[in-house]
Scaffold this motif. Structure first.
Motif, mmCIF file in Angstrom:
data_model
loop_
_atom_site.group_PDB
_atom_site.id
_atom_site.type_symbol
_atom_site.label_atom_id
_atom_site.label_comp_id
_atom_site.label_asym_id
_atom_site.label_seq_id
_atom_site.Cartn_x
_atom_site.Cartn_y
_atom_site.Cartn_z
ATOM 1 N N PRO A 251 38.546 37.555 50.728
ATOM 2 C CA PRO A 251 38.521 36.003 50.158
ATOM 3 C C PRO A 251 37.121 35.966 49.388
ATOM 4 C CG PRO A 251 38.964 36.235 52.449
ATOM 5 C CD PRO A 251 38.761 37.338 52.185
ATOM 6 N N GLU A 252 36.001 36.477 49.552
ATOM 7 C CA GLU A 252 34.923 36.323 48.855
ATOM 8 C C GLU A 252 35.101 36.944 47.299
ATOM 9 O OE1 GLU A 252 35.452 38.313 51.471
ATOM 10 O OE2 GLU A 252 34.363 40.079 51.712
ATOM 11 N N ALA B 83 38.137 36.734 45.723
ATOM 12 C CA ALA B 83 39.535 35.926 45.107
ATOM 13 C C ALA B 83 39.054 35.044 44.068
ATOM 14 C CB ALA B 83 40.177 35.542 46.233
ATOM 15 N N GLY B 84 38.179 34.250 44.219
ATOM 16 C CA GLY B 84 37.498 32.992 43.335
ATOM 17 C C GLY B 84 37.201 33.617 42.130
ATOM 18 N N ALA B 85 36.870 34.691 41.831
ATOM 19 C CA ALA B 85 36.312 35.557 40.566
ATOM 20 C C ALA B 85 37.615 35.998 39.953
ATOM 21 C CB ALA B 85 35.340 36.474 40.966
ATOM 22 N N LEU B 86 38.776 36.019 40.440
ATOM 23 C CA LEU B 86 39.968 36.640 39.660
ATOM 24 C C LEU B 86 40.477 35.259 39.033
ATOM 25 C CD1 LEU B 86 41.269 38.986 42.316
ATOM 26 C CD2 LEU B 86 39.840 39.442 40.553
ATOM 27 N N PRO B 87 41.227 35.776 37.827
ATOM 28 C CA PRO B 87 41.971 34.596 37.379
ATOM 29 C C PRO B 87 43.318 34.349 38.014
ATOM 30 C CG PRO B 87 42.649 37.038 36.125
ATOM 31 C CD PRO B 87 41.297 37.106 37.295
ATOM 32 N N PRO B 88 43.874 33.113 37.988
ATOM 33 C CA PRO B 88 44.868 32.707 38.842
ATOM 34 C C PRO B 88 46.279 33.622 38.765
ATOM 35 C CG PRO B 88 44.694 31.085 37.048
ATOM 36 C CD PRO B 88 43.579 32.200 36.835
ATOM 37 N N ALA C 138 46.071 35.898 50.327
ATOM 38 C CA ALA C 138 45.277 36.843 49.543
ATOM 39 C C ALA C 138 45.994 37.822 48.774
ATOM 40 C CB ALA C 138 44.409 37.802 50.768
ATOM 41 N N SER C 139 47.477 37.706 48.689
ATOM 42 C CA SER C 139 48.186 38.462 47.986
ATOM 43 C C SER C 139 48.096 38.557 46.430
ATOM 44 C CB SER C 139 49.697 38.598 48.413
ATOM 45 O OG SER C 139 50.011 38.757 49.754
ATOM 46 N N SER D 215 36.182 44.117 35.872
ATOM 47 C CA SER D 215 35.545 43.714 34.859
ATOM 48 C C SER D 215 33.760 43.746 35.264
ATOM 49 C CB SER D 215 35.794 42.303 34.443
ATOM 50 O OG SER D 215 35.295 41.214 35.218
ATOM 51 N N ALA D 216 33.079 43.684 34.154
ATOM 52 C CA ALA D 216 31.647 43.667 34.422
ATOM 53 C C ALA D 216 31.358 42.330 35.152
ATOM 54 C CB ALA D 216 30.850 43.563 33.095
ATOM 55 N N GLU D 217 32.286 41.269 35.013
ATOM 56 C CA GLU D 217 31.634 39.783 35.762
ATOM 57 C C GLU D 217 32.181 40.199 37.377
ATOM 58 O OE1 GLU D 217 33.973 40.059 32.918
ATOM 59 O OE2 GLU D 217 32.018 39.513 31.784
ATOM 60 N N LEU D 218 32.811 41.164 37.584
ATOM 61 C CA LEU D 218 33.026 41.395 38.983
ATOM 62 C C LEU D 218 32.906 42.715 39.255
ATOM 63 C CD1 LEU D 218 34.148 40.006 41.742
ATOM 64 C CD2 LEU D 218 36.400 40.853 40.919
ATOM 65 N N PRO D 219 31.487 43.061 39.263
ATOM 66 C CA PRO D 219 31.300 44.684 39.456
ATOM 67 C C PRO D 219 31.783 45.170 40.805
ATOM 68 C CG PRO D 219 29.364 43.260 39.960
ATOM 69 C CD PRO D 219 30.576 42.338 39.575
#
Length: 107
Positions: free
Chosen positions: A55-56, A58-63, A82-83, A92-96
């Motif tokens: 969950p921590e 998931a919010g940084a990912l595209p829908p 969560a699937s 990506s660099a935005e989500l290291p």
């Protein structure tokens, strides 16, 4: 370089470093992660790269796209909130870093 941690249903955790733009599926297959098949090669047509995103992260990912949503209904392990299909999630660099759980059953 971003890192992906794959957690098996046994609790075993494997961390791999991958280049930006690499999908979770490609990172798993390239690094021999058990339970990620990627049978269709990343076309969102087989659901053999099903993962559960913690969950921590998931919010940084595209829908979820319409195609991914449809394929998630075809997973062997039960779909949850969560699937995701590993082939549709790119690091990506935005989500290291990201941690995903590998389902006990994939095919």
């Amino acid at each position: 370089m971003p890192t992906v941690t794959f957690v098996q249903s046994t609790g075993e955790s494997i961390e791999v470093a991958v280049a930006e733009g690499t999908s979770l599926m490609r990172a798993a297959v390239t690094n021999g992660i058990d339970g990620i098949v990627g049978e269709c090669g990343g076309q969102a047509m087989c659901a053999t790269c099903h993962v559960f995103v913690r969950p921590e992260y998931a919010g940084a990912l595209p829908p979820v796209s319409d195609d991914e949503d449809e394929m998630l209904d075809c997973t062997t392990s039960e779909r949850t909130e969560a699937s995701r299909l590993g082939c549709q999630v790119k690091v990506s660099a935005e989500l290291p870093s990201i941690v995903v759980d590998v389902p006990a059953d994939q095919v």
